[in-house]
Write an enzyme that holds these catalytic residues in place. Structure first.
Site, PDB file in Angstrom:
ATOM      1  N   ASN A 174       0.812  -1.220   0.000  1.00  0.00           N
ATOM      2  CA  ASN A 174       0.000   0.000   0.000  1.00  0.00           C
ATOM      3  C   ASN A 174       0.842   1.265   0.000  1.00  0.00           C
ATOM      4  O   ASN A 174       0.342   2.333  -0.312  1.00  0.00           O
ATOM      5  CB  ASN A 174      -0.954   0.011   1.203  1.00  0.00           C
ATOM      6  CG  ASN A 174      -0.242  -0.125   2.522  1.00  0.00           C
ATOM      7  OD1 ASN A 174       0.503  -1.077   2.742  1.00  0.00           O
ATOM      8  ND2 ASN A 174      -0.438   0.824   3.401  1.00  0.00           N
ATOM      9  N   CYS A 348      -2.281   5.167   8.330  1.00  0.00           N
ATOM     10  CA  CYS A 348      -2.415   4.574   9.666  1.00  0.00           C
ATOM     11  C   CYS A 348      -1.214   4.902  10.543  1.00  0.00           C
ATOM     12  O   CYS A 348      -1.268   4.751  11.753  1.00  0.00           O
ATOM     13  CB  CYS A 348      -2.572   3.061   9.540  1.00  0.00           C
ATOM     14  SG  CYS A 348      -3.801   2.612   8.325  1.00  0.00           S
TER      15      CYS A 348
HETATM   16  N1  PMP Z   1      -4.403  -3.574   4.739  1.00  0.00           N
HETATM   17  C1  PMP Z   1      -3.882  -2.632   3.959  1.00  0.00           C
HETATM   18  C2  PMP Z   1      -2.903  -3.019   2.901  1.00  0.00           C
HETATM   19  C3  PMP Z   1      -4.264  -1.292   4.116  1.00  0.00           C
HETATM   20  O1  PMP Z   1      -3.730  -0.343   3.335  1.00  0.00           O
HETATM   21  C4  PMP Z   1      -5.187  -0.960   5.122  1.00  0.00           C
HETATM   22  C5  PMP Z   1      -5.573   0.487   5.348  1.00  0.00           C
HETATM   23  N2  PMP Z   1      -6.298   1.010   4.277  1.00  0.00           N
HETATM   24  C6  PMP Z   1      -5.723  -1.994   5.906  1.00  0.00           C
HETATM   25  C7  PMP Z   1      -5.299  -3.282   5.693  1.00  0.00           C
HETATM   26  C8  PMP Z   1      -6.703  -1.714   6.999  1.00  0.00           C
HETATM   27  O2  PMP Z   1      -7.852  -1.173   6.459  1.00  0.00           O
HETATM   28  P1  PMP Z   1      -9.023  -0.586   7.395  1.00  0.00           P
HETATM   29  O3  PMP Z   1      -8.352   0.461   8.252  1.00  0.00           O
HETATM   30  O4  PMP Z   1      -9.976  -0.018   6.420  1.00  0.00           O
HETATM   31  O5  PMP Z   1      -9.576  -1.686   8.199  1.00  0.00           O
END
Ligand code: PMP
Length: 411
Positions: A174, A348
């Site tokens: 990501n 995050c």
């Molecule tokens: N996995 C990946 C690769 C992410 O980029 C993200 C955050 N978008 C997540 C998991 C967790 O997603 P969420 O915060 O929407 O639960």
């Protein structure tokens, strides 16, 4: 201004963020959040008021929601080439799907082993779930990546032990956008009787994913990452995979995820999956063209600029750079003042101001990681957005370098 690519795809009004006349507003942080496609909103709408019944009800108001949820399950299954829609379990999002995959496999199979393998560039949710599992006696090995972020397959295979239950690797990263050799990883896992979980959040809706051809046992999906609503996600669980539910309750989702179904959200995710399947190829081609223009122009025109991640094995929307003598955060703020929204890494972890564990794993020094900038494009970006970015970015960097004590005198 952000513009719709055509009539049925207009972007949401960004309301008070808009400062008409002062600057354009250009969004290039699609990895952090995506606007919901208006066709998705339209599909969801009736499920808030007219078709509000609980799918578990036995009366007629429960029937239509059941049908809608099953249609959505089929659309999500179709997007990833699952054999049977029953292999899709709806969750509240990617974090929950990752929890269900890792904890579910580990707790269900603890009589067989206590070891899992992840890559050093997994999303923080995977890293923290693996850490949590250590409290219950599970052990995790983190496998390194090369300078492009590709998982080292030899090292991966060498880390497998008789007690290894699961390997968890992202389909694509990501942050730097590197696409992993999932088929090869699957072969290694299955040669050793180990399950493969893949977090496909960054890749879904951008590149084709086929769980059967790729040999994936569990796959995490998020609705918002395909322009669906937030608060919904899914986990693909290949038929026959032994997994323990992590949420106990009324036994919805075949007992694998209790709790009354988020029907409007699930319908939205289904619609988003249907649109992604139809339009992914053309959207990704258009986005990749813009992305390539950004990469080529930046590398050609800004001195001491480098591309992070793989030059070709990368997501079509990802441009991730490193610039000497400047901090990524300072560039972000400079662009922000001009109305351009970008990121320096995972949203995050954005507020911790620590260098990205992904960049460090690719071998960058802390100071190099701090000079990085992540641009992620989406289907509502236009060539004009790219023009504006390419006009603004060199000016911002030039100004910062003039102010920076790190810039060599001759610069
Ligand atoms: N996995 C990946 C690769 C992410 O980029 C993200 C955050 N978008 C997540 C998991 C967790 O997603 P969420 O915060 O929407 O639960």
């Amino acid at each position: 201004m952000l513009k719709g690519k055509d009539d049925f795809c207009e972007v949401p009004d960004l309301g008070s963020l808009k400062q008409e006349g002062k600057f354009r507003l250009v969004y290039m942080d699609y990895v952090s959040g995506k606007p919901v496609d208006s066709r998705v909103l339209e599909a969801m709408n009736p499920y808030h008021r007219e078709i509000f019944g609980n799918p578990s009800s036995l009366h007629l108001l429960g029937d239509l929601p059941v049908e809608a949820v099953e249609n959505a399950r089929k659309a999500v299954a179709d997007l990833i080439g699952a054999k049977d829609p029953k292999e899709i379990v709806f969750t509240s999002g990617a974090t929950e799907s990752n929890n269900l995959a890792l904890k579910g496999v580990c707790f269900r199979n603890q009589n067989k082993g206590n070891h899992l393998i992840i890559s050093a560039i997994e999303h923080i949710s995977i890293i923290n779930i693996a850490k949590y599992l250590e409290k219950f006696g599970f052990k995790t090995t983190s496998v390194g990546v090369d300078k492009y972020g590709l998982v080292n397959l030899d090292k991966l295979e060498k880390q497998i032990r008789p007690e290894t239950l699961l390997i968890s690797i992202n389909y694509a990263n990501n942050e730097i956008g590197t696409i992993e050799p999932i088929k090869e990883i699957s072969k290694i896992a299955h040669d050793h009787n180990v399950l493969l979980h893949v977090d496909a959040v960054a890749a879904e809706g951008q590149i084709p994913i086929d769980v059967q051809k790729d040999g994936i046992d569990l796959l995490t999906l998020s609705s918002n990452d395909i322009y669906g609503p937030r608060g919904v996600g899914a986990l693909y669980i290949k038929s026959g995979t032994m997994i323990e539910p992590i949420i106990q309750g009324g036994g919805q989702e075949r007992g694998l995820r209790s709790g009354t179904e988020n029907v409007p959200g699930i319908v939205g995710m289904g619609k988003a999956a249907e649109i992604a399947k139809k339009e992914m190829e053309s959207d990704s081609a258009r986005i990749q063209k813009m992305r390539d223009r950004i990469i080529n122009t930046v590398l050609d025109t800004i001195d001491h600029s480098y591309l992070n991640g793989h030059p070709t094995l990368r997501l079509p929307n990802n441009a991730h750079f490193r610039f000497d003598y400047v901090e990524g955060e300072a560039i972000l703020l400079g662009l922000n003042m001009r109305g351009i929204a970008v990121s320096t890494g995972s949203a995050c972890a954005a507020k911790r101001l620590e260098p990205s564990h992904v960049l460090i794993a690719t071998g960058l020094l802390k100071e190099e990681a701090h000079g990085s900038l992540e641009l992620t494009l989406g289907k509502y970006n236009s060539e004009e957005d790219v023009d504006y970015l390419l006009e603004s970015l060199p000016q911002v960097i030039d100004r910062l370098r003039k102010l920076s004590p790190l810039t060599p005198k001759e610069e």
